[in-house]
Design an enzyme around this catalytic site. Structure first.
Site, PDB file in Angstrom:
ATOM      1  N   GLU A   1       0.778  -1.225   0.000  1.00 32.10           N
ATOM      2  CA  GLU A   1       0.000   0.000   0.000  1.00 32.10           C
ATOM      3  C   GLU A   1       0.822   1.295   0.000  1.00 32.10           C
ATOM      4  OE1 GLU A   1      -3.390   0.144  -0.271  1.00 32.10           O
ATOM      5  OE2 GLU A   1      -3.123  -2.002  -0.665  1.00 32.10           O
TER       6      GLU A   1
ATOM      7  N   SER B   1     -41.285 -19.231  53.467  1.00 27.54           N
ATOM      8  CA  SER B   1     -40.580 -19.608  54.695  1.00 27.54           C
ATOM      9  C   SER B   1     -39.062 -19.604  54.559  1.00 27.54           C
ATOM     10  CB  SER B   1     -41.045 -20.987  55.162  1.00 27.54           C
ATOM     11  OG  SER B   1     -42.331 -20.899  55.724  1.00 27.54           O
TER      12      SER B   1
END
Length: 795
Positions: free
Chosen positions: A167, A434
């Site tokens: 590139e 409970s």
């Protein structure tokens, strides 16, 4: 000779004023322009030099008069300029514009274009959630973008050079742009061609700004920003950013995601050839993927390798290697966010991150790795236990399970339901029934009233408290029972009396003290003794974990560490110290009170290890139906809460059509999970028990052991293969105190568990009778789950 002429007969030259005829004298006679007094007569001719000077002066005067437009003088037309002079002037202007124009444009662009801030340049990338052992849990891809950032040092040098070769080979020496490339781009734009000459810096600008349109304006902006960025960032920084943003095909943004997509490996493990292949795809990812066109991919690979060799970045031997053949035919699945039970873990982690100031934007843009505390094997064990017990049960039933490490607060398993996109039942509000009674005891032990596990209370039923009639189940009544027995048998009237005596606000405070969050409202009224206020399953697991750790409270948490893609540690839980929230002796006494519940309910652990637990059932209004059922219990190393209910508080029944109590489906799930989770681990003991208040005493009816506590080995009914009955004490068939397998005779560790049933109904839930009693006479307890036949013990 004319009259008046000089005597010599010569007439001087006549001169007229330029602005008119000769001036006349008074009377009309003309006055000669010259007289002997005005001007001497010329007696000789002018010399050549004088004449020339005079003519020159006159010419200058004439030109001056013409230019100035003196009135009365004839105007001479100006001479026309040379055509070449105009051409030269135009050329000078164009040359000036060619030199000064770009500089001026660059200066203007420098002033108006700003380099994207870190926030503006932030790009979405993958966030990864993992189990505690780093196994993947969820993969978050914002906007469906697959990007995982890595620091430059993680990218091999040869892979970096391959990208430069492909590139921008002069990246480290150019100013951020390439003049010839720009000229080529301009020419292509003007002629309708394609392609350009962007450097790596320009490409990074294009991606980070989001401006990728094909135009000269974009190129102009790119150049300016490329130079500005080059002044603000080092070349290594720019290259790192570029390598993390560029698209390389297969849905992969950045070299790390591309390495996974093409080769199934991390970028640091790429070979020279593999790195060159990835670099070759940058210009045309859709065309140069070897799976789509191997010839094109190989041709581009050869170009990159040749460029690297020419620049001396690879040796001749390295250049001679063949084109890679180990690329994957397609990108592996990225997983995503699962939509099953694991989604609730992910959702819980997201909530915790937000509470710690880690935003969704950070999750989306910083490539976070979020490590959770959930252990993948234990999560699988939770899922398996639930599937096994709930198989064949009615479709309306819902289940939650949360397991916590009491020593740290780390959530080890988190099951909020099989449908990840539905309700998270582990974090839903439900009445605990409970299973809330241990907090009543914790308040009583701290009330300075001398209450202990051996304290005696009237356990008859029904009784009236503050105008409210409270009943036990028909399965158990006693005129005088110890607190230990009241917990084991879950006697409503005793715990209601205890709460009223010590103060209901003390009960609420004790629950918050143990770990029920302060923002969970607990109504300080008599019903709090029977669990009428709603809590989350995760709260119950956490609060019971405080008892398991001798009163040291650790806030429950599900995220242990957060690390950004660049290596920054955003959060690390570490070894956070707990808080001694409940006095050690109080917590240990509460544990001791629950030590026999599991065996009494026939959900004891298979290896006989010590365990404390409490079941709970919530009655549906004033019916004989139930709507919520719980089992919560712990060893020193793990605390687990299990809830079974429905979406709309419908009556919950098992596959046999019997009402579900806490020790049934929830108890069976709890037992199955705890056995799996603890299998192969050391059999831990609780700390030394030092009684508070009245010590445990022999209960002639239920507990002949003077210590007030039975070890697992003393419990012949362990694991439900034999019916403990506790009344018969050693009679596996449950012949003591009637028939222990008969819920009507009280092997029901949760005789009430009504919690008002969501409608303020009676506190008598008919526990131990309910729908369970129909099969209880069989005395067959070989089915530990009791999910189908409802046998034996009711909580």
């Amino acid at each position: 000779m004319p009259p008046g002429a000089p005597g010599n007969g010569r007439v001087p030259p006549q001169r007229y004023r330029a602005d008119g005829p000769p001036v006349t004298q008074q009377g009309g006679a003309q006055r000669p322009p010259y007289s002997s007094g005005d001007m001497p007569l010329l007696t000789h001719d002018e010399t050549g030099a004088t004449s020339v000077a005079r003519e020159g002066a006159l010419a200058v005067a004439e030109r001056t008069e013409v230019v100035s437009g003196a009135p009365g003088m004839p105007q001479k037309p100006a001479r026309k300029g040379s055509p070449w002079r105009r051409v030269r002037r135009i050329l000078y202007v164009l040359l000036g514009l060619a030199v000064i124009g770009p500089l001026l444009a660059f200066v203007i662009g420098w002033m108006i274009f700003s380099v994207p801030s870190s926030d503006e340049a932030a790009l979405t990338q993958v966030a990864t959630f993992t189990f505690a052992d780093d196994q993947p849990l969820a993969t978050v891809r914002p906007e469906n973008v697959n990007r995982v950032k890595v620091t430059l040092d993680k990218v091999p040098q040869h892979t970096r050079e391959a990208v430069l070769a492909a590139e921008d080979a002069t990246f480290y020496s150019n100013p951020g742009f390439d003049i010839t490339g720009i000229a080529r781009a301009i020419f292509n734009q003007l002629t309708g061609g394609i392609g350009g000459g962007s450097t790596i810096t320009q490409q990074y600008v294009k991606v980070s700004t989001g401006h990728d349109e094909s135009s000269l304006w974009r190129k102009y902006k790119e150049v300016v920003l490329a130079v500005k960025i080059s002044r603000e960032q080092s070349k290594d920084q720019i290259l790192e950013n570029y390598l993390n943003t560029i698209y390389l095909g297969r849905g992969a943004y950045g070299v790390q995601a591309a390495a996974k997509a093409y080769f199934g490996k991390d970028v640091q493990d790429l070979t020279i050839g593999e790195g060159a292949m990835l670099a070759g795809t940058i210009q045309s990812p859709s065309n140069w993927d070897p799976a789509k066109s191997r010839p094109d991919a190989e041709r581009r690979w050869n170009f990159v390798m040749d460029q690297m060799a020419e620049r001396g970045w690879i040796t001749a031997a390295e250049r001679a290697q063949p084109f890679p053949t180990n690329w994957l035919p397609e990108a592996p699945s990225l997983g995503g966010v699962p939509d099953d039970d694991r989604y609730h873990i992910y959702e819980k982690a997201i909530q915790e991150l937000a509470a710690k100031g880690i935003t969704q934007d950070q999750i989306d843009t910083e490539g976070l790795t979020i490590t959770t505390t959930v252990q993948q094997p234990r999560q699988a064990q939770a899922v398996e236990a639930i599937k096994k017990v709930m198989k064949g049960q009615p479709d309306n039933l819902r289940t939650a399970l949360v397991s916590i490490d009491p020593k740290t607060g780390a959530i080890l398993a988190y099951y909020g339901g099989a449908n990840g996109l539905g309700t998270d039942y582990a974090n839903a509000m439900r009445q605990p029934g409970s299973s809330f009674k241990p907090f009543v005891l914790a308040a009583a032990l701290q009330s300075n009233k001398g209450i202990g596990l051996g304290s005696l209370y009237d356990g008859s039923s029904p009784q009236v408290f503050e105008g409210q009639s409270v009943s036990n189940s028909e399965g158990f009544n006693c005129d005088s029972c110890t607190v230990q027995t009241a917990m084991t048998k879950s006697i409503n009237t005793i715990f209601y009396r205890m709460a009223v005596d010590v103060g209901t606000q003390r009960v609420a405070d004790a629950a918050h003290q143990a770990g029920i969050p302060s923002d969970v409202e607990l109504a300080a009224r008599g019903g709090i003794a029977l669990g009428d206020s709603e809590v989350h399953p995760v709260d119950m697991a956490s609060a019971f974990a405080t008892f398991a750790d001798d009163g040291e409270r650790h806030e429950p948490y599900i995220v242990s560490k957060v690390v950004a893609a660049d290596g920054r540690v955003l959060f690390d839980r570490g070894d956070a110290a707990g808080e001694q929230a409940v006095p050690q002796q109080v917590a240990r006494n509460v544990t001791e009170s629950m030590i026999d519940v599991a065996s009494s309910s026939r959900i004891a652990l298979s290896d006989g290890r010590p365990v404390a637990s409490k079941t709970g059932t919530v009655q549906l209004n004033k019916t004989n139906q139930n709507k919520d059922a719980w089992t919560v219990g712990y060893t020193p190393s793990i605390s687990t809460a299990v809830w079974v209910g429905s979406d709309f508080s419908d009556p919950i029944k098992n596959s046999a059509g019997q009402p579900i109590f806490g020790r049934m489906l929830p108890g069976s799930i709890w037992q199955e999970f705890m056995n799996s989770a603890l299998r192969g681990t050391p059999k831990e003991q609780f700390s030394k028990f030092v009684p508070m208040g009245v010590p445990p005493a022999a209960d002639p009816a239920l507990n002949p052991n003077p210590s007030g506590s039975l070890s697992p080995s003393d419990t012949p009914g362990d694991n439900s293969d034999e019916n403990d009955g506790r009344g018969g004490r050693g009679n596996g068939n449950g012949n003591g105190r009637g028939n222990s397998d008969d819920g009507s005779n009280g092997n029901s560790d949760d005789n009430s568990d009504s919690g008002f049933g969501g409608g303020g109904g009676l506190f008598d839930s008919n526990d131990g009778n309910g729908g369970d009693s129909s099969d209880n006479s069989s005395g067959n307890s070989n089915d530990n789950s009791n999910s189908d036949n409802g046998t034996g013990n009711n909580d």
